[in-house]
Design an enzyme around this catalytic site. Structure first.
Site, mmCIF file in Angstrom:
data_model
loop_
_atom_site.group_PDB
_atom_site.id
_atom_site.type_symbol
_atom_site.label_atom_id
_atom_site.label_comp_id
_atom_site.label_asym_id
_atom_site.label_seq_id
_atom_site.Cartn_x
_atom_site.Cartn_y
_atom_site.Cartn_z
ATOM 1 N N SER A 286 1.064 0.967 0.430
ATOM 2 C CA SER A 286 0.039 2.003 0.503
ATOM 3 C C SER A 286 -0.082 2.480 1.946
ATOM 4 O O SER A 286 0.492 1.865 2.861
ATOM 5 C CB SER A 286 -1.306 1.442 0.029
ATOM 6 O OG SER A 286 -1.741 0.448 0.942
ATOM 7 N N ASP B 193 2.706 4.109 -2.522
ATOM 8 C CA ASP B 193 1.595 4.135 -3.475
ATOM 9 C C ASP B 193 0.525 5.108 -2.970
ATOM 10 O O ASP B 193 0.121 5.038 -1.808
ATOM 11 C CB ASP B 193 1.025 2.703 -3.570
ATOM 12 C CG ASP B 193 0.036 2.527 -4.707
ATOM 13 O OD1 ASP B 193 0.081 3.310 -5.672
ATOM 14 O OD2 ASP B 193 -0.772 1.576 -4.631
ATOM 15 N N HIS C 112 -9.256 0.753 -10.898
ATOM 16 C CA HIS C 112 -8.839 -0.005 -9.716
ATOM 17 C C HIS C 112 -9.852 -1.105 -9.357
ATOM 18 O O HIS C 112 -11.035 -0.969 -9.619
ATOM 19 C CB HIS C 112 -8.707 0.935 -8.512
ATOM 20 C CG HIS C 112 -7.519 1.844 -8.594
ATOM 21 N ND1 HIS C 112 -7.647 3.196 -8.762
ATOM 22 C CD2 HIS C 112 -6.189 1.601 -8.522
ATOM 23 C CE1 HIS C 112 -6.441 3.748 -8.783
ATOM 24 N NE2 HIS C 112 -5.545 2.801 -8.644
ATOM 25 N N LYS D 62 -14.051 -3.857 -12.347
ATOM 26 C CA LYS D 62 -13.680 -2.653 -13.076
ATOM 27 C C LYS D 62 -14.699 -2.271 -14.134
ATOM 28 O O LYS D 62 -15.010 -1.111 -14.328
ATOM 29 C CB LYS D 62 -12.351 -2.861 -13.787
ATOM 30 C CG LYS D 62 -11.172 -3.219 -12.890
ATOM 31 C CD LYS D 62 -9.972 -3.517 -13.793
ATOM 32 C CE LYS D 62 -8.811 -4.186 -13.057
ATOM 33 N NZ LYS D 62 -8.194 -3.341 -12.069
ATOM 34 N N GLY E 151 -4.450 0.325 -11.703
ATOM 35 C CA GLY E 151 -5.670 -0.428 -11.977
ATOM 36 C C GLY E 151 -5.490 -1.388 -13.135
ATOM 37 O O GLY E 151 -6.377 -1.550 -13.971
ATOM 38 N N ASN F 273 1.065 -1.172 -12.126
ATOM 39 C CA ASN F 273 0.718 -1.543 -10.750
ATOM 40 C C ASN F 273 -0.155 -2.790 -10.712
ATOM 41 O O ASN F 273 -1.145 -2.880 -11.434
ATOM 42 C CB ASN F 273 -0.048 -0.409 -10.074
ATOM 43 C CG ASN F 273 0.825 0.794 -9.777
ATOM 44 O OD1 ASN F 273 1.989 0.842 -10.175
ATOM 45 N ND2 ASN F 273 0.271 1.758 -9.072
ATOM 46 N N ARG G 299 0.366 -22.042 8.439
ATOM 47 C CA ARG G 299 1.387 -22.208 7.397
ATOM 48 C C ARG G 299 0.865 -23.033 6.228
ATOM 49 O O ARG G 299 1.325 -22.884 5.103
ATOM 50 C CB ARG G 299 2.633 -22.882 7.997
ATOM 51 C CG ARG G 299 3.334 -22.007 9.010
ATOM 52 C CD ARG G 299 4.425 -22.768 9.730
ATOM 53 N NE ARG G 299 3.875 -23.888 10.508
ATOM 54 C CZ ARG G 299 4.588 -24.645 11.330
ATOM 55 N NH1 ARG G 299 5.890 -24.428 11.488
ATOM 56 N NH2 ARG G 299 4.024 -25.623 12.012
HETATM 57 ZN ZN ZN Z 1 -3.567 3.258 -7.887
#
Ligand code: ZN
Length: 314
Positions: free
Chosen positions: A50, A83, A182, A186, A214, A256, A283
């Protein structure tokens, strides 16, 4: 195998009734967890970035991480996807940076303007062998740069408009509002996906790949871990995996997943922090986080039906 675009993947996914998982990446550990999972499950893969990820990590680091994943996994077809690109200029930049697929999201614009911007991106991208995902209708929920929508049912895609949009814009795939949302918060109750709309689009546009945003399921196990180890995520709820699996068998060819990755890594890091309070080696936090992502993604590839499909998509 070099990076590929989504053409062959979507063709096979549509024909054989599954969907490709598109996972958002921001850093090395998350990418490694995802890539180890698809390598183990012999699945095709879409890695997506994104604008927020680009801002966080820088495009050079992200590209180097993804390039390494591609080099180390010659048998796995991998797509590098933008995205939610917001403008022609953003999409052009990612095409010029070597991405093989871009999304132009002009869905907040009026219909004709969305077509115009999408068409402009399509022309530039196709000249460079890059495919384009567009968006129509409004997806609800919390995501960077995505407008929230109160009543999702009112904003579902109109199949007749979808047909016109695809014909006029020339986009290669389309994200349609079909009842998903998304983010981690939701819904107030279990969502009902609009399978009738997906079906009607498939009848109007046979063979045309649709994309579901979403679509994280917000697994209870992660929310419980987060809340158990000092987090506070009441009422988080996602899309049931059975519904995602059903959509994947239909015209949905790309699903997605972002929120579920975040939840998996956050849950694990919280657990280590609390259980090993004297630990200070990053780590020891990020390693288990990476492992949690891997296991979550392996499961998701079976939900989507794309496990074992790397060879036919190559
Ligand atoms: Zn999206």
């Amino acid at each position: 195998m070099a990076l590929v675009n989504t053409k062959k993947m979507f063709e096979m996914a549509y024909k054989n009734g599954y969907a490709i998982g598109a996972f958002n990446v921001n850093n090395m550990e998350m990418t490694q967890g995802i890539v180890e999972a698809v390598a183990q499950e012999k699945s095709p893969l879409i890695l997506q970035v994104s604008r927020g990820a680009r801002k966080y990590a820088g495009i050079s680091y992200l590209r180097a991480i993804i390039d390494t994943a591609v080099t180390e996994n010659p048998d796995i077809p991998i797509v590098m996807h933008l995205d939610h690109g917001d403008t022609f200029e953003t999409c052009k930049q990612f095409v010029d940076d070597g991405f093989t697929s871009v999304m132009i999201d002009a869905s907040s614009k009026p219909f004709e303007e969305n077509i115009k911007i999408t068409k402009q991106v399509v022309e530039y991208a196709h000249d460079h062998g890059v495919v384009v995902e567009a968006e129509l209708g409004q997806l609800g929920g919390i995501e960077e740069d995505v407008v929230g929508v109160e009543d999702i049912r009112k904003h579902l895609a109109d199949p007749a408009q979808v047909e016109e949009f695809v014909a006029k814009s020339g986009c290669d795939s389309l994200a349609v509002a079909c009842g998903t949302s998304h983010g981690a918060y939701k819904f107030k109750s279990e969502p009902k996906l609009a399978f009738d709309i997906i079906q009607e689009i498939a009848e109007r546009l046979p063979g045309f790949p649709l994309v579901m945003h979403g679509s994280s399921s917000v697994p209870r196990e992660f929310i419980d871990l987060i809340n158990k180890y000092g987090g506070n995520m009441p009422n988080a709820m996602g899309v049931p995996e059975e519904a995602v699996g059903k959509a994947a068998k239909m015209a949905i060819c790309k699903v997605n997943i972002d929120t579920d990755l975040r939840l998996a890594v956050t849950a694990k890091i919280r657990q280590v922090c609390v259980e090993k309070p004297s630990e200070f080696d990053p780590r020891k936090f990020l390693g288990p986080g990476r492992e949690a992502i891997k296991e979550m993604v392996r499961h998701k590839l079976h939900v989507l039906g794309c496990a074992g499909k790397a060879a036919e998509c190559a």
